[in-house]
Design an enzyme around this catalytic site. Sequence first.
Site, PDB file in Angstrom:
ATOM      1  N   SER A 153     -11.690   4.253  25.249  1.00  0.00           N
ATOM      2  CA  SER A 153     -10.536   3.788  24.313  1.00  0.00           C
ATOM      3  C   SER A 153     -10.972   2.995  23.136  1.00  0.00           C
ATOM      4  CB  SER A 153      -9.571   2.760  25.189  1.00  0.00           C
ATOM      5  OG  SER A 153      -8.677   2.457  24.409  1.00  0.00           O
ATOM      6  N   TYR A 166      -7.274  -4.404  30.680  1.00  0.00           N
ATOM      7  CA  TYR A 166      -7.378  -2.794  30.424  1.00  0.00           C
ATOM      8  C   TYR A 166      -8.449  -2.883  29.207  1.00  0.00           C
ATOM      9  CZ  TYR A 166      -6.439   1.550  28.528  1.00  0.00           C
ATOM     10  OH  TYR A 166      -6.651   2.671  27.813  1.00  0.00           O
TER      11      TYR A 166
HETATM   12  P1  NAI Z   1      -1.662   9.252  31.875  1.00  0.00           P
HETATM   13  O1  NAI Z   1      -0.897   8.226  32.779  1.00  0.00           O
HETATM   14  O2  NAI Z   1      -0.852  10.468  31.559  1.00  0.00           O
HETATM   15  O3  NAI Z   1      -2.880   9.883  32.872  1.00  0.00           O
HETATM   16  C1  NAI Z   1      -3.659   9.093  33.708  1.00  0.00           C
HETATM   17  C2  NAI Z   1      -4.003   9.894  34.957  1.00  0.00           C
HETATM   18  O4  NAI Z   1      -4.859   9.073  35.735  1.00  0.00           O
HETATM   19  C3  NAI Z   1      -2.886  10.118  35.900  1.00  0.00           C
HETATM   20  O5  NAI Z   1      -3.261  11.737  36.171  1.00  0.00           O
HETATM   21  C4  NAI Z   1      -2.756   9.429  37.078  1.00  0.00           C
HETATM   22  O6  NAI Z   1      -2.391   9.734  38.093  1.00  0.00           O
HETATM   23  C5  NAI Z   1      -4.291   9.271  36.959  1.00  0.00           C
HETATM   24  N1  NAI Z   1      -4.903   8.153  38.035  1.00  0.00           N
HETATM   25  C6  NAI Z   1      -4.589   6.985  37.946  1.00  0.00           C
HETATM   26  N2  NAI Z   1      -4.930   6.294  38.905  1.00  0.00           N
HETATM   27  C7  NAI Z   1      -5.803   7.063  39.787  1.00  0.00           C
HETATM   28  C8  NAI Z   1      -6.544   6.989  40.686  1.00  0.00           C
HETATM   29  N3  NAI Z   1      -7.047   5.993  41.692  1.00  0.00           N
HETATM   30  N4  NAI Z   1      -7.387   8.143  41.090  1.00  0.00           N
HETATM   31  C9  NAI Z   1      -7.201   9.363  40.522  1.00  0.00           C
HETATM   32  N5  NAI Z   1      -6.529   9.270  39.495  1.00  0.00           N
HETATM   33  C10 NAI Z   1      -5.655   8.317  38.927  1.00  0.00           C
HETATM   34  O7  NAI Z   1      -2.416   8.491  30.794  1.00  0.00           O
HETATM   35  P2  NAI Z   1      -3.450   9.315  29.568  1.00  0.00           P
HETATM   36  O8  NAI Z   1      -3.122   8.773  28.509  1.00  0.00           O
HETATM   37  O9  NAI Z   1      -3.539  10.762  30.039  1.00  0.00           O
HETATM   38  O10 NAI Z   1      -4.884   8.515  30.372  1.00  0.00           O
HETATM   39  C11 NAI Z   1      -5.973   9.183  30.636  1.00  0.00           C
HETATM   40  C12 NAI Z   1      -7.256   8.401  30.192  1.00  0.00           C
HETATM   41  O11 NAI Z   1      -7.272   8.088  28.680  1.00  0.00           O
HETATM   42  C13 NAI Z   1      -7.227   6.908  30.703  1.00  0.00           C
HETATM   43  O12 NAI Z   1      -8.330   6.483  31.051  1.00  0.00           O
HETATM   44  C14 NAI Z   1      -6.743   5.985  29.545  1.00  0.00           C
HETATM   45  O13 NAI Z   1      -7.140   4.848  29.544  1.00  0.00           O
HETATM   46  C15 NAI Z   1      -7.331   6.937  28.424  1.00  0.00           C
HETATM   47  N6  NAI Z   1      -6.748   6.425  26.988  1.00  0.00           N
HETATM   48  C16 NAI Z   1      -5.391   6.965  26.824  1.00  0.00           C
HETATM   49  C17 NAI Z   1      -5.012   6.677  25.631  1.00  0.00           C
HETATM   50  C18 NAI Z   1      -3.775   6.988  25.020  1.00  0.00           C
HETATM   51  O14 NAI Z   1      -3.316   6.596  23.983  1.00  0.00           O
HETATM   52  N7  NAI Z   1      -2.797   7.862  25.790  1.00  0.00           N
HETATM   53  C19 NAI Z   1      -6.000   6.003  24.327  1.00  0.00           C
HETATM   54  C20 NAI Z   1      -7.138   5.752  24.861  1.00  0.00           C
HETATM   55  C21 NAI Z   1      -7.675   6.013  26.210  1.00  0.00           C
HETATM   56  C1  BGC Z   2      -3.997   2.695  25.559  1.00  0.00           C
HETATM   57  C2  BGC Z   2      -2.700   3.082  24.968  1.00  0.00           C
HETATM   58  C3  BGC Z   2      -2.536   2.753  23.595  1.00  0.00           C
HETATM   59  C4  BGC Z   2      -3.832   3.317  22.677  1.00  0.00           C
HETATM   60  C5  BGC Z   2      -3.925   2.533  21.323  1.00  0.00           C
HETATM   61  C6  BGC Z   2      -4.982   3.253  24.834  1.00  0.00           C
HETATM   62  O1  BGC Z   2      -6.151   2.877  25.423  1.00  0.00           O
HETATM   63  O2  BGC Z   2      -3.802   3.307  26.839  1.00  0.00           O
HETATM   64  O3  BGC Z   2      -1.575   2.726  25.673  1.00  0.00           O
HETATM   65  O4  BGC Z   2      -1.388   3.316  22.940  1.00  0.00           O
HETATM   66  O5  BGC Z   2      -4.930   2.765  23.469  1.00  0.00           O
HETATM   67  O6  BGC Z   2      -3.581   1.234  21.386  1.00  0.00           O
END
Ligand code: NAI
Ligand code: BGC
Length: 268
Positions: A153, A166
């Site tokens: 991130s 986080y």
């Molecule tokens: P999301 O909530 O849509 O996806 C997260 C996924 O991880 C879900 O499928 C969830 O069920 C799964 N998950 C959670 N705990 C788990 C576990 N113990 N075992 C297996 N799967 C598990 O959110 P998003 O945004 O798609 O997040 C994906 C990755 O991207 C994360 O690592 C998040 O930190 C990272 N990220 C997201 C950003 C954003 O702005 N959406 C920005 C920067 C990083």
């Molecule tokens: C976080 C989001 C956030 C983004 C930018 C990600 O790592 O999961 O919630 O919007 O960073 O701040």
Amino acid sequence: MPHITLQGQRALVTGANSGIGKAVAIALAEAGAKVVVNYVSSEQRANKVVETIKKNGGDAIAIHADVSKEEQVQQMFKQMIDAWGSIDILVANAGVQRDADFIDMTLQQWQFVMDVNLTGQFLCCREAAREFVRRGVDPKLSCSAGKIICMSSVHEVIPWAGHVNYATSKGGVNMMMQSIAQEMAGKKIRVNSISPGAISTPINTSAWNTPEAESELLKLIPYQRVGKPQDIARAAVWLASDDSDYVTGTSMFVDGGMTLYPGFREGG
Ligand code: NAI
Ligand code: BGC
């Protein structure tokens, strides 16, 4: 990306039934890889991703595992290797937020985020690396023995009040990724991170789903749009492919300029 091919390669994407992981799984499959769609909750959403991939002419299976649990991660890798023989690409994507003011943050909130975001990536990276080392390079598939992409991130470098657990986990992912990359490069294993900015997914819905929230968020994004999961998926396909063969130990920021300190556009 018509020229990029991952034909015959086998990928595992954790947390692939939602948001970024889902887009990455679909894009890797479009580039020719078979994909394991890992999920911890909602088998139904995982099956829908599998269906989408199959409808597009690809191959996928859904495998349940909580990435923070060693036995479940090992069982997932075993199931994948039993089904497809090996693994070529790991996208360690699963992640969670449990936000709280620092002085109110419980040990449980701290530990849960560390367990999933950092220990979960460690466990998956280690299993993938073990298999890459066992198998070595298969030049018919790729010039490297395996590729790992950690989902980090912008908060691996941007401190984040109210999200100490986080941001700390993502800072840890960066150092873990670089250390593994350094250790494994001699085995022809490439390890990189993608560091997304704000991407519209369920993890941060309240940050973009009203006009007021979106306009506040855009103050932090010089490129003036909120990211889409596909922005990250395209970067993942490139990092998984031989087009990025000389890239290892790098964190690729895909953030519309969020890390450019937009607060300094005026003043300073
Ligand atoms: P999301 O909530 O849509 O996806 C997260 C996924 O991880 C879900 O499928 C969830 O069920 C799964 N998950 C959670 N705990 C788990 C576990 N113990 N075992 C297996 N799967 C598990 O959110 P998003 O945004 O798609 O997040 C994906 C990755 O991207 C994360 O690592 C998040 O930190 C990272 N990220 C997201 C950003 C954003 O702005 N959406 C920005 C920067 C990083
Ligand atoms: C976080 C989001 C956030 C983004 C930018 C990600 O790592 O999961 O919630 O919007 O960073 O701040």
